[in-house]
Write an enzyme that holds these catalytic residues in place. Structure first.
Site, PDB file in Angstrom:
ATOM      1  CG  HIS A  65      -1.817  -1.163   1.295  1.00 14.67           C
ATOM      2  ND1 HIS A  65      -2.234  -1.714   2.485  1.00 14.67           N
ATOM      3  CD2 HIS A  65      -2.394  -1.910   0.322  1.00 14.67           C
ATOM      4  CE1 HIS A  65      -3.029  -2.751   2.234  1.00 14.67           C
ATOM      5  NE2 HIS A  65      -3.133  -2.887   0.929  1.00 14.67           N
ATOM      6  CE  LYS A  74       1.084   3.217   5.805  1.00 15.10           C
ATOM      7  NZ  LYS A  74       0.801   1.928   5.163  1.00 15.10           N
ATOM      8  CE1 TYR A 134      -0.316  -0.797   9.176  1.00  9.68           C
ATOM      9  CE2 TYR A 134      -1.962  -1.266  10.859  1.00  9.68           C
ATOM     10  CZ  TYR A 134      -1.308  -1.608   9.694  1.00  9.68           C
ATOM     11  OH  TYR A 134      -1.646  -2.755   9.047  1.00  9.68           O
ATOM     12  CG  ASP A 170      -4.161  -5.820  -0.441  1.00 13.01           C
ATOM     13  OD1 ASP A 170      -4.230  -4.640  -0.849  1.00 13.01           O
ATOM     14  OD2 ASP A 170      -3.853  -6.105   0.740  1.00 13.01           O
TER      15      ASP A 170
END
Length: 190
Positions: A65, A74, A134, A170
């Site tokens: 991603h 991130k 995250y 995905d």
């Protein structure tokens, strides 16, 4: 006092942060993030706006991603289980453009990976279950989310386990060569 060691990786801007827990008869204590230390290494800690967590079953792959536009930085760690975490450099003009690097993250190591804007991210759960935490520097915007095929032969990530499950998004993700034009020159520029 618990400390955190920071090491740079082959991909510029990607950092591995490794806490050194303090152990005693009660168990242990570890600092998993230190804003001052992050700033010393070029991470704009004050930009983190959102914390999220996901749980994955063994063999699940999430990713690859990336966020279009200005991108998204991130800080990722495994709070339960173990993960094989992957970063793909998609920053136009970067000497490691199109290359990937993998890191094992686990509840035992407490290791975190900082992923700068302009890099794609994905992971595979190595244990049942595995939780991923995250810390993200942008608010969620589905219109800016882009998935790239986890098995794109041009990137050639070597996932450690057979892929057990992917999301529908995905599974339908295109190869990088099909979406490269969506990334644009601004990705990762900040």
């Amino acid at each position: 006092m618990s400390s955190v060691q920071v090491r740079r990786t082959r991909i510029a801007g990607v950092l591995v942060m490794e806490p050194e827990p303090v152990r005693d008869e009660r168990g242990w204590f570890a600092r998993t993030f230190d804003a001052d230390l992050a700033r010393e290494h070029g991470v704009r800690a004050e930009d983190f706006l959102q914390d999220s967590v996901s749980r994955s079953h063994r063999g699940v792959v999430r990713g690859l991603h990336v966020r279009t536009g200005e991108g998204e930085a991130k800080l990722v760690r495994c709070s339960r289980g173990a993960l094989y975490d992957v970063v793909v450099d998609l920053r136009v003009g970067s000497p490691t453009y199109g290359e990937w690097e993998g890191f094992e993250l686990s509840e035992e190591s407490l290791r975190s990976v900082y992923i700068p804007a302009g890099c794609a991210h994905g992971f595979q759960a190595l244990r049942e279950p595995s939780d991923t935490s995250y810390r993200i520097d942008r608010r969620h915007d589905p219109a800016a989310s882009l998935a790239i095929a986890h098995d794109d032969p041009d990137i050639a990530v070597a996932w450690p386990l057979p892929v057990a499950l992917l999301s529908a998004n995905d599974r339908a993700a295109p190869r990088l060569s099909e979406v490269r034009h969506l990334l644009g020159p601004a990705l990762g520029a900040r």
